[in-house]
Design a protein around this motif. Structure first.
Motif, PDB file in Angstrom:
ATOM      1  N   ASN A 195      87.645  35.052  59.869  1.00  0.00           N
ATOM      2  CA  ASN A 195      86.653  34.448  60.762  1.00  0.00           C
ATOM      3  C   ASN A 195      85.471  34.040  59.891  1.00  0.00           C
ATOM      4  N   ILE A 196      85.281  32.731  59.733  1.00  0.00           N
ATOM      5  CA  ILE A 196      84.420  32.215  58.653  1.00  0.00           C
ATOM      6  C   ILE A 196      83.145  31.572  59.192  1.00  0.00           C
ATOM      7  N   GLY A 197      82.027  31.910  58.596  1.00  0.00           N
ATOM      8  CA  GLY A 197      80.756  31.280  58.923  1.00  0.00           C
ATOM      9  C   GLY A 197      80.203  30.525  57.721  1.00  0.00           C
ATOM     10  N   LEU A 198      79.443  29.469  57.990  1.00  0.00           N
ATOM     11  CA  LEU A 198      78.773  28.690  56.942  1.00  0.00           C
ATOM     12  C   LEU A 198      77.284  28.639  57.287  1.00  0.00           C
ATOM     13  N   ALA A 199      76.426  28.759  56.280  1.00  0.00           N
ATOM     14  CA  ALA A 199      74.985  28.763  56.537  1.00  0.00           C
ATOM     15  C   ALA A 199      74.274  27.874  55.527  1.00  0.00           C
ATOM     16  N   ILE A 200      73.405  26.996  56.019  1.00  0.00           N
ATOM     17  CA  ILE A 200      72.705  26.036  55.160  1.00  0.00           C
ATOM     18  C   ILE A 200      71.205  26.287  55.262  1.00  0.00           C
ATOM     19  N   SER A 201      70.599  26.577  54.140  1.00  0.00           N
ATOM     20  CA  SER A 201      69.187  26.990  54.140  1.00  0.00           C
ATOM     21  C   SER A 201      68.234  25.842  54.434  1.00  0.00           C
ATOM     22  N   GLY A 202      66.975  26.207  54.581  1.00  0.00           N
ATOM     23  CA  GLY A 202      65.903  25.247  54.711  1.00  0.00           C
ATOM     24  C   GLY A 202      65.349  24.827  53.355  1.00  0.00           C
ATOM     25  N   GLY A 203      64.403  23.857  53.404  1.00  0.00           N
ATOM     26  CA  GLY A 203      63.804  23.330  52.183  1.00  0.00           C
ATOM     27  C   GLY A 203      63.722  21.804  52.215  1.00  0.00           C
ATOM     28  N   GLY A 204      63.454  21.252  53.385  1.00  0.00           N
ATOM     29  CA  GLY A 204      63.227  19.809  53.501  1.00  0.00           C
ATOM     30  C   GLY A 204      64.430  18.997  53.044  1.00  0.00           C
ATOM     31  N   TYR A 205      64.156  17.808  52.511  1.00  0.00           N
ATOM     32  CA  TYR A 205      65.251  16.950  52.056  1.00  0.00           C
ATOM     33  C   TYR A 205      66.065  17.615  50.934  1.00  0.00           C
ATOM     34  N   ARG A 206      65.410  18.438  50.134  1.00  0.00           N
ATOM     35  CA  ARG A 206      66.149  19.125  49.068  1.00  0.00           C
ATOM     36  C   ARG A 206      67.304  19.916  49.690  1.00  0.00           C
ATOM     37  N   ALA A 207      66.968  20.677  50.731  1.00  0.00           N
ATOM     38  CA  ALA A 207      67.968  21.530  51.362  1.00  0.00           C
ATOM     39  C   ALA A 207      68.989  20.712  52.139  1.00  0.00           C
ATOM     40  N   MET A 208      68.491  19.662  52.803  1.00  0.00           N
ATOM     41  CA  MET A 208      69.423  18.849  53.575  1.00  0.00           C
ATOM     42  C   MET A 208      70.458  18.205  52.649  1.00  0.00           C
ATOM     43  N   LEU A 209      70.011  17.657  51.521  1.00  0.00           N
ATOM     44  CA  LEU A 209      70.919  16.909  50.656  1.00  0.00           C
ATOM     45  C   LEU A 209      71.794  17.823  49.812  1.00  0.00           C
ATOM     46  N   ASN A 210      71.226  18.911  49.326  1.00  0.00           N
ATOM     47  CA  ASN A 210      72.047  19.867  48.587  1.00  0.00           C
ATOM     48  C   ASN A 210      73.095  20.456  49.538  1.00  0.00           C
ATOM     49  N   GLY A 211      72.652  20.787  50.755  1.00  0.00           N
ATOM     50  CA  GLY A 211      73.575  21.303  51.759  1.00  0.00           C
ATOM     51  C   GLY A 211      74.631  20.269  52.117  1.00  0.00           C
ATOM     52  N   ALA A 212      74.218  19.002  52.174  1.00  0.00           N
ATOM     53  CA  ALA A 212      75.166  17.947  52.524  1.00  0.00           C
ATOM     54  C   ALA A 212      76.267  17.849  51.464  1.00  0.00           C
ATOM     55  N   GLY A 213      75.896  18.022  50.208  1.00  0.00           N
ATOM     56  CA  GLY A 213      76.897  17.987  49.142  1.00  0.00           C
ATOM     57  C   GLY A 213      77.905  19.114  49.304  1.00  0.00           C
ATOM     58  N   ALA A 214      77.408  20.288  49.642  1.00  0.00           N
ATOM     59  CA  ALA A 214      78.310  21.428  49.831  1.00  0.00           C
ATOM     60  C   ALA A 214      79.220  21.190  51.029  1.00  0.00           C
ATOM     61  N   VAL A 215      78.637  20.723  52.129  1.00  0.00           N
ATOM     62  CA  VAL A 215      79.454  20.473  53.317  1.00  0.00           C
ATOM     63  C   VAL A 215      80.502  19.403  53.021  1.00  0.00           C
ATOM     64  N   ALA A 216      80.113  18.377  52.268  1.00  0.00           N
ATOM     65  CA  ALA A 216      81.082  17.332  51.904  1.00  0.00           C
ATOM     66  C   ALA A 216      82.221  17.935  51.074  1.00  0.00           C
ATOM     67  N   ALA A 217      81.872  18.813  50.149  1.00  0.00           N
ATOM     68  CA  ALA A 217      82.900  19.425  49.303  1.00  0.00           C
ATOM     69  C   ALA A 217      83.860  20.275  50.139  1.00  0.00           C
TER      70      ALA A 217
END
Ligand code: NAG
Ligand code: NAG
Ligand code: NAG
Ligand code: NAG
Ligand code: NAG
Ligand code: NAG
Ligand code: NAG
Ligand code: NAG
Ligand code: NAG
Ligand code: NAG
Length: 644
Positions: free
Chosen positions: A117-139
């Protein structure tokens, strides 16, 4: 100087900052026919303005938050079923040596004991966090080009049950869901979303500055006229929407609760999204680890924390609940839960920014913004500050008189929420920690700017650990993590680390935490939290770096990483099924589990060594390292100008 003349100055200054103010407002490129449709829909009765409507036959009410909702429990059964083929495919591809995953998972349709049972969590930090998180989600997304090649991790997204985002991470999670679960790569290719080169301060290139501000402030004024409290977060959320929501004017009628009606979501074909905010009373300046953590899901807003223990149906927030019910003579209010307002609430960094702006030494004074503008902004800010409007106002408090013994319900007329990271828990672990959810593993991306060089040092996980020692953490579990010095000295912030491997060494059942810190592989993605624009080249480089962060540079930094991801997925499952841990996984756990070692000596300043080859970004124009505050304040000021 009077407010009115300040505002004139603001408008003038703002106009002069705008590069393309002359683009006609009716440009057909302004909002191209959607390349892909929305998931959330514009179902608010009256655009941005919350409006009375007839109540459904079963009148909405507040529910006891000490257990999961029936909706969630039913949905999760479907969702976990849906994850089965993806988990099989991913584990098959990761091919843990000496382990037959097909055999191991053979019965999971009938008996889910072995099913992770798997969870994913993406931190805050403005565009830095959104884009770094987006790369991880894409991967992690099997739909991404190349995500299923060797060394890659495509399918983890489809294998997950829950996906949480906070602040900048909430922008990512929110926009994926609002835009029909469109992949990150398609968002980037769309040409009309995530146009981060267009400053939040100025709006989309195709919309004139004047039109932008008048649309934003017009909708907020209408909400005010309808008798609802306005807060700066309303302006902020409206502005964010132009970037994040694929709809005219950023979708003033698009609600977050409408995601619940979507066919794909309803049938468990996406994970369950959570967006996180903190409760903070007006006048309170600091919130500690004792803060109440609120979660937005498509169904509900509320908190399982003992300070509230209650949830309100999100669709009906804004209605005059009293004592947990709607009085017989009250009508229902709909349209309060605007999707941009939800994302803005989670990212209302505003209060922290005020302090920076007022500090003459502030490193965040925006470049390219004239000093007199800043002065004017700070003055306008004071207007809001004095009336404690520097928060997201969710008044009327749906939890009023619900349970007087709890602080956040009680007799408070107002419900005020702030940026989910203000309690330092910048990684949104909370929803995954509810023991009742039985999450086995949380893959978490930490893009916090904790060090002087704006890289993470574990502070977010530490805050959650510290909170787990307080009574407010009732009903949740989190493993032991070391202090910041140990994080830095042992390099636990330079590569993925597993916490909670020893499940006999926890006081409450806790998921395995896979902590994945932002790190420079192909781009120095430690840009300021307060960036209000990011050039297209830089945006794409940040996303590629996020991909490398999640995959350890397509496993070139450690060829065993993909196998170790598989082992992390199965760690708790192996225990549940009494399965002998495969040797390959033993090696992984030896390599990636924090073993309790501490080194609390004074660490050296943190300068991470770039792992790969840096992408050269040609259009890396000096980013408007500015402040969201400026955007908010200008907008707020303009909003006021229209009223005064
Ligand atoms: C959303 O995307 C799905 C594919 O995942 C597609 O089948 C569906 O038509 C889209 N929904 C809308 C409303 O466009
Ligand atoms: C899960 O899948 C199995 C087999 O595919 C099916 O029999 C069962 O009804 C499904 N359960 C839910 C809750 O959808
Ligand atoms: C990693 O793999 C992806 C997908 O195959 C590819 O697009 C990307 O360029 C690779 N990254 C590096 C740094 O090799
Ligand atoms: C949290 O609250 C408890 C009691 O409610 C108190 O003992 C504790 O010191 C508080 N912790 C922090 C970090 O404020
Ligand atoms: C109200 O809160 C108290 C203290 O947290 C709790 O014991 C009680 O069960 C709650 N009542 C309801 C109706 O939730
Ligand atoms: C409720 O508020 C009071 C006064 O502000 C405080 O002393 C108490 O610790 C709070 N209780 C909880 C459960 O947070
Ligand atoms: C980013 O990190 C590098 C070192 O890795 C540092 O030199 C630079 O100043 C940092 N940038 C910011 C905005 O903190
Ligand atoms: C796990 O924790 C228990 C209890 O603290 C301890 O006795 C045991 O030695 C630990 N096991 C390992 C492998 O560290
Ligand atoms: C796992 O093994 C232990 C002892 O080795 C036993 O007590 C327990 O019942 C087993 N659990 C399962 C689910 O088989
Ligand atoms: C085990 O728990 C103790 C406290 O109960 C803690 O000090 C230690 O760091 C923990 N070890 C691990 C590896 O979690």
């Amino acid at each position: 100087m009077g407010v009115a003349s300040q505002l004139t100055l603001l408008l003038a200054a703002a106009s002069s900052l705008h590069s393309v103010a002359a683009v006609p407002q009716t440009s057909p490129a302004s909002h191209p026919a959607s390349a892909f449709s929305r998931r959330a829909v514009s179902n608010a009765p009256n655009g941005y303005t919350p409006t009375e409507v007839d109540c459904p036959e079963r009148r909405p009410r507040i529910r006891d938050g000490s257990r999961l909702s029936d909706q969630e429990r039913d949905w999760v059964q479907m969702r976990r079923n849906e994850t089965i083929p993806h988990i099989r495919r991913l584990l098959g591809r990761l091919a843990i040596p000496g382990f037959d995953s097909d055999h191991y998972l053979r019965n999971v349709e009938d008996d889910a004991t072995a099913l992770p049972n798997i969870g994913l969590a993406i931190s805050g930090g403005g565009y830095r966090a959104m884009l770094n998180g987006a790369g991880a989600v894409a991967a992690w997304d099997s739909r991404s080009d190349g995500s299923e090649t060797d060394g890659n991790l495509g399918g983890l997204l489809q294998s997950s049950t829950y996906l949480s985002g906070l602040s900048g991470g909430g922008w990512l999670v929110g926009s994926l869901f609002v835009n029909n679960w469109t992949s990150v790569q398609d968002h980037l290719r769309s040409g009309n979303l995530w146009q981060t080169q267009d400053s939040l301060l100025e709006g989309p290139e195709q919309v004139s500055l004047r039109q932008y501000y008048s649309e934003v402030s017009g909708s907020v004024s209408d909400k005010d006229d309808a008798g609802f409290e306005r807060s700066i977060t309303d302006y902020w959320g409206r502005m964010l929407s132009y970037q994040l929501i694929n709809a005219d004017e950023g979708g003033p009628g698009v609600t977050f609760s409408s995601i619940a009606n979507d066919e794909e979501f309803r049938n468990g074909r996406t994970p369950l999204p959570f967006i996180i905010a903190n409760g903070r009373d007006p006048g309170e300046e600091i919130i500690s680890v004792n803060s109440t953590v609120f979660e937005f899901s498509p169904w509900e807003l509320g908190s399982s924390d003992p300070t509230l223990h209650a949830y309100v149906p999100l669709q009906w927030v804004g209605s005059a609940f009293d004592g947990g019910e709607l009085p017989d003579d009250a009508r229902c209010v709909a349209g309060f839960d605007n999707a941009g307002f939800v994302m803005g609430t989670s990212s209302s960094l505003f209060n922290a920014i005020v302090l920076y702006l007022q500090d003459p030494e502030s490193p965040f004074v925006p470049e390219g913004v004239p000093g007199f503008l800043i002065d004017a902004l700070v003055n306008v800010l004071d207007v809001f500050g004095d009336s404690n409007n520097d928060i997201a106002d969710w008044t009327p408090n749906p939890f009023r008189n619900y349970n007087d013994s709890n602080n956040l319900s009680g007799d408070h007329e107002r419900l005020t929420l702030v940026d989910g990271g203000e309690d330092l828990q910048n990684v949104p672990y909370h929803p995954h920690l509810l023991i009742e959810r039985q999450v086995d593993v949380v893959f978490s991306i930490d893009s916090s700017a904790d060090t002087e060089t704006s890289w993470p040092n574990g502070a977010s996980a530490i805050a959650t650990y510290e909170r787990s020692l307080e009574s407010i953490s009732e009903g949740t579990g989190f493993p032991v993590v070391p202090g910041r010095d140990t994080f830095l000295n042992l390099g636990l912030n330079t590569r993925p680390v597993f916490f909670g491997c020893n499940t006999t060494n926890v006081t409450e059942p806790a998921p395995l935490i896979v902590y994945i810190p932002n790190y420079p592989y192909v781009y120095t993605s430690n840009i300021s939290t307060l960036s209000v624009s990011v050039s297209e080249g830089e945006r794409d480089a940040m996303v590629q770096n996020g991909w490398a962060v999640a995959t350890m540079h397509n496993a070139t930094r450690d060829e065993n990483w993909p196998v170790c991801v598989g082992c992390a997925m199965l760690h708790h499952s192996f225990e549940r099924t009494n399965t002998t841990v495969p040797n390959a996984c033993r090696s992984c756990f030896q390599e990636y589990c924090w073993d309790g070692t501490l080194d609390e000596s004074e660490p050296a300043p943190y300068v991470p060594e770039v792992f790969g080859t840096l992408i050269e970004v040609e259009d890396a124009a000096p980013a408007v390292v500015a402040s969201a505050a400026v955007a908010m304040i200008v907008s707020a000021a303009v909003g006021m100008a229209l009223i005064i």
